[in-house]
Design a protein around this motif. Structure first.
Motif, PDB file in Angstrom:
ATOM      1  N   LEU A 121       0.821  -1.208   0.000  1.00 15.31           N
ATOM      2  CA  LEU A 121       0.000   0.000   0.000  1.00 15.31           C
ATOM      3  C   LEU A 121       0.857   1.262   0.000  1.00 15.31           C
ATOM      4  O   LEU A 121       0.456   2.277  -0.576  1.00 15.31           O
ATOM      5  CB  LEU A 121      -0.963  -0.004   1.173  1.00 15.31           C
ATOM      6  N   ALA A 122       2.021   1.208   0.618  1.00 14.38           N
ATOM      7  CA  ALA A 122       2.888   2.387   0.632  1.00 14.38           C
ATOM      8  C   ALA A 122       3.266   2.787  -0.795  1.00 14.38           C
ATOM      9  O   ALA A 122       3.150   3.957  -1.179  1.00 14.38           O
ATOM     10  CB  ALA A 122       4.139   2.117   1.457  1.00 14.38           C
ATOM     11  N   ARG A 123       3.696   1.834  -1.590  1.00 13.92           N
ATOM     12  CA  ARG A 123       4.071   2.151  -2.979  1.00 13.92           C
ATOM     13  C   ARG A 123       2.851   2.574  -3.788  1.00 13.92           C
ATOM     14  O   ARG A 123       2.886   3.531  -4.545  1.00 13.92           O
ATOM     15  CB  ARG A 123       4.753   0.960  -3.641  1.00 13.92           C
ATOM     16  N   PHE A 124       1.743   1.852  -3.621  1.00 11.85           N
ATOM     17  CA  PHE A 124       0.523   2.184  -4.355  1.00 11.85           C
ATOM     18  C   PHE A 124       0.069   3.606  -4.024  1.00 11.85           C
ATOM     19  O   PHE A 124      -0.286   4.378  -4.911  1.00 11.85           O
ATOM     20  CB  PHE A 124      -0.578   1.163  -4.028  1.00 11.85           C
ATOM     21  N   SER A 125       0.085   3.964  -2.749  1.00  6.41           N
ATOM     22  CA  SER A 125      -0.365   5.308  -2.365  1.00  6.41           C
ATOM     23  C   SER A 125       0.575   6.391  -2.909  1.00  6.41           C
ATOM     24  O   SER A 125       0.127   7.491  -3.214  1.00  6.41           O
ATOM     25  CB  SER A 125      -0.501   5.429  -0.848  1.00  6.41           C
ATOM     26  N   ASN A 126       1.853   6.071  -3.030  1.00  3.84           N
ATOM     27  CA  ASN A 126       2.815   7.044  -3.566  1.00  3.84           C
ATOM     28  C   ASN A 126       2.742   7.181  -5.082  1.00  3.84           C
ATOM     29  O   ASN A 126       2.982   8.260  -5.617  1.00  3.84           O
ATOM     30  CB  ASN A 126       4.242   6.677  -3.168  1.00  3.84           C
ATOM     31  N   THR A 127       2.430   6.107  -5.779  1.00  9.62           N
ATOM     32  CA  THR A 127       2.445   6.138  -7.247  1.00  9.62           C
ATOM     33  C   THR A 127       1.068   6.346  -7.871  1.00  9.62           C
ATOM     34  O   THR A 127       0.984   6.720  -9.036  1.00  9.62           O
ATOM     35  CB  THR A 127       3.050   4.839  -7.815  1.00  9.62           C
ATOM     36  N   HIS A 128       0.018   6.111  -7.118  1.00  4.52           N
ATOM     37  CA  HIS A 128      -1.354   6.256  -7.630  1.00  4.52           C
ATOM     38  C   HIS A 128      -2.216   6.982  -6.597  1.00  4.52           C
ATOM     39  O   HIS A 128      -3.258   6.490  -6.194  1.00  4.52           O
ATOM     40  CB  HIS A 128      -1.963   4.887  -7.948  1.00  4.52           C
ATOM     41  N   ARG A 129      -1.763   8.151  -6.181  1.00  2.00           N
ATOM     42  CA  ARG A 129      -2.394   8.857  -5.062  1.00  2.00           C
ATOM     43  C   ARG A 129      -3.884   9.114  -5.286  1.00  2.00           C
ATOM     44  O   ARG A 129      -4.701   8.925  -4.392  1.00  2.00           O
ATOM     45  CB  ARG A 129      -1.663  10.165  -4.795  1.00  2.00           C
ATOM     46  N   GLU A 130      -4.257   9.540  -6.468  1.00  2.00           N
ATOM     47  CA  GLU A 130      -5.668   9.847  -6.738  1.00  2.00           C
ATOM     48  C   GLU A 130      -6.538   8.590  -6.610  1.00  2.00           C
ATOM     49  O   GLU A 130      -7.607   8.615  -5.990  1.00  2.00           O
ATOM     50  CB  GLU A 130      -5.806  10.453  -8.134  1.00  2.00           C
TER      51      GLU A 130
END
Length: 181
Positions: A121-130
């Motif tokens: 989730l950390a990477r997902f939230s950083n790369t796909h914030r919207e």
């Protein structure tokens, strides 16, 4: 692909009856998945998972994990990763979201045209914030409407964090273990 199936493999930190897994079972049913299979460490979790919508519950030590699944979620890894892959139908996909590691022989994937993908989730939230924020809003709406029901197994003071870890490591929790400041 035949009827979609969620295979929630795991227990403990992010398994079918854990803080993440118990929500995944409910979300699968809310998405219209017809057959939700949950794998857990113990038979003591069966009624909890049935109450959340799981159609089938298997334990990790079961000889047979049932009819193969099209889609799997593995929140445990380690020695269970190969079992989760073998529980996939030909062409099935496994989403690996844990830090438990594990290895799978490439032949096991190739022979069944299976795939594994991982996420944090950390990477997902950083790369796909919207998209991350959009999903978060949807989860809040589902929770506030009562359609998604997070379960808190225990509320433990931060000063007693060791007790929280003991519960999780023993795979004794049904839902989230929450630390209080």
């Amino acid at each position: 692909m035949r009827d979609e199936v969620l295979f929630a493999a795991g227990a403990g930190f992010t398994g079918a009856a854990s803080g993440v897994g118990h929500l995944a079972v409910q979300l699968a049913k809310l998405q219209g998945i017809e057959r939700v299979v949950a794998a857990v460490s113990s038979h003591t979790k069966v009624e909890f998972l049935r109450g959340l919508g799981a159609d089938e519950i298997v334990t990790y030590d079961s000889e047979n994990w049932g009819e193969p699944a099209d889609v799997g979620l593995d929140g445990v890894g380690g020695d269970l990763l190969p079992r989760a892959v073998s529980a996939l139908a030909p062409g099935g996909r496994l989403v690996f979201f844990n830090s438990g590691g594990g290895t799978v022989p490439a032949f096991d994937l190739l022979a069944g045209s299976k795939t594994i993908t991982g996420l944090t989730l950390a990477r997902f939230s950083n790369t796909h914030r919207e998209l991350y924020d959009q999903h978060g809003e949807e989860l809040w709406k589902l929770t506030l409407s009562g359609r998604l029901q997070p379960v808190v197994h225990a509320r433990i003071p931060l000063a007693d964090v060791a007790r929280a870890h003991e519960i999780i490591e023993a795979r004794a929790n049904l839902g989230k273990v929450v630390l209080l400041p």
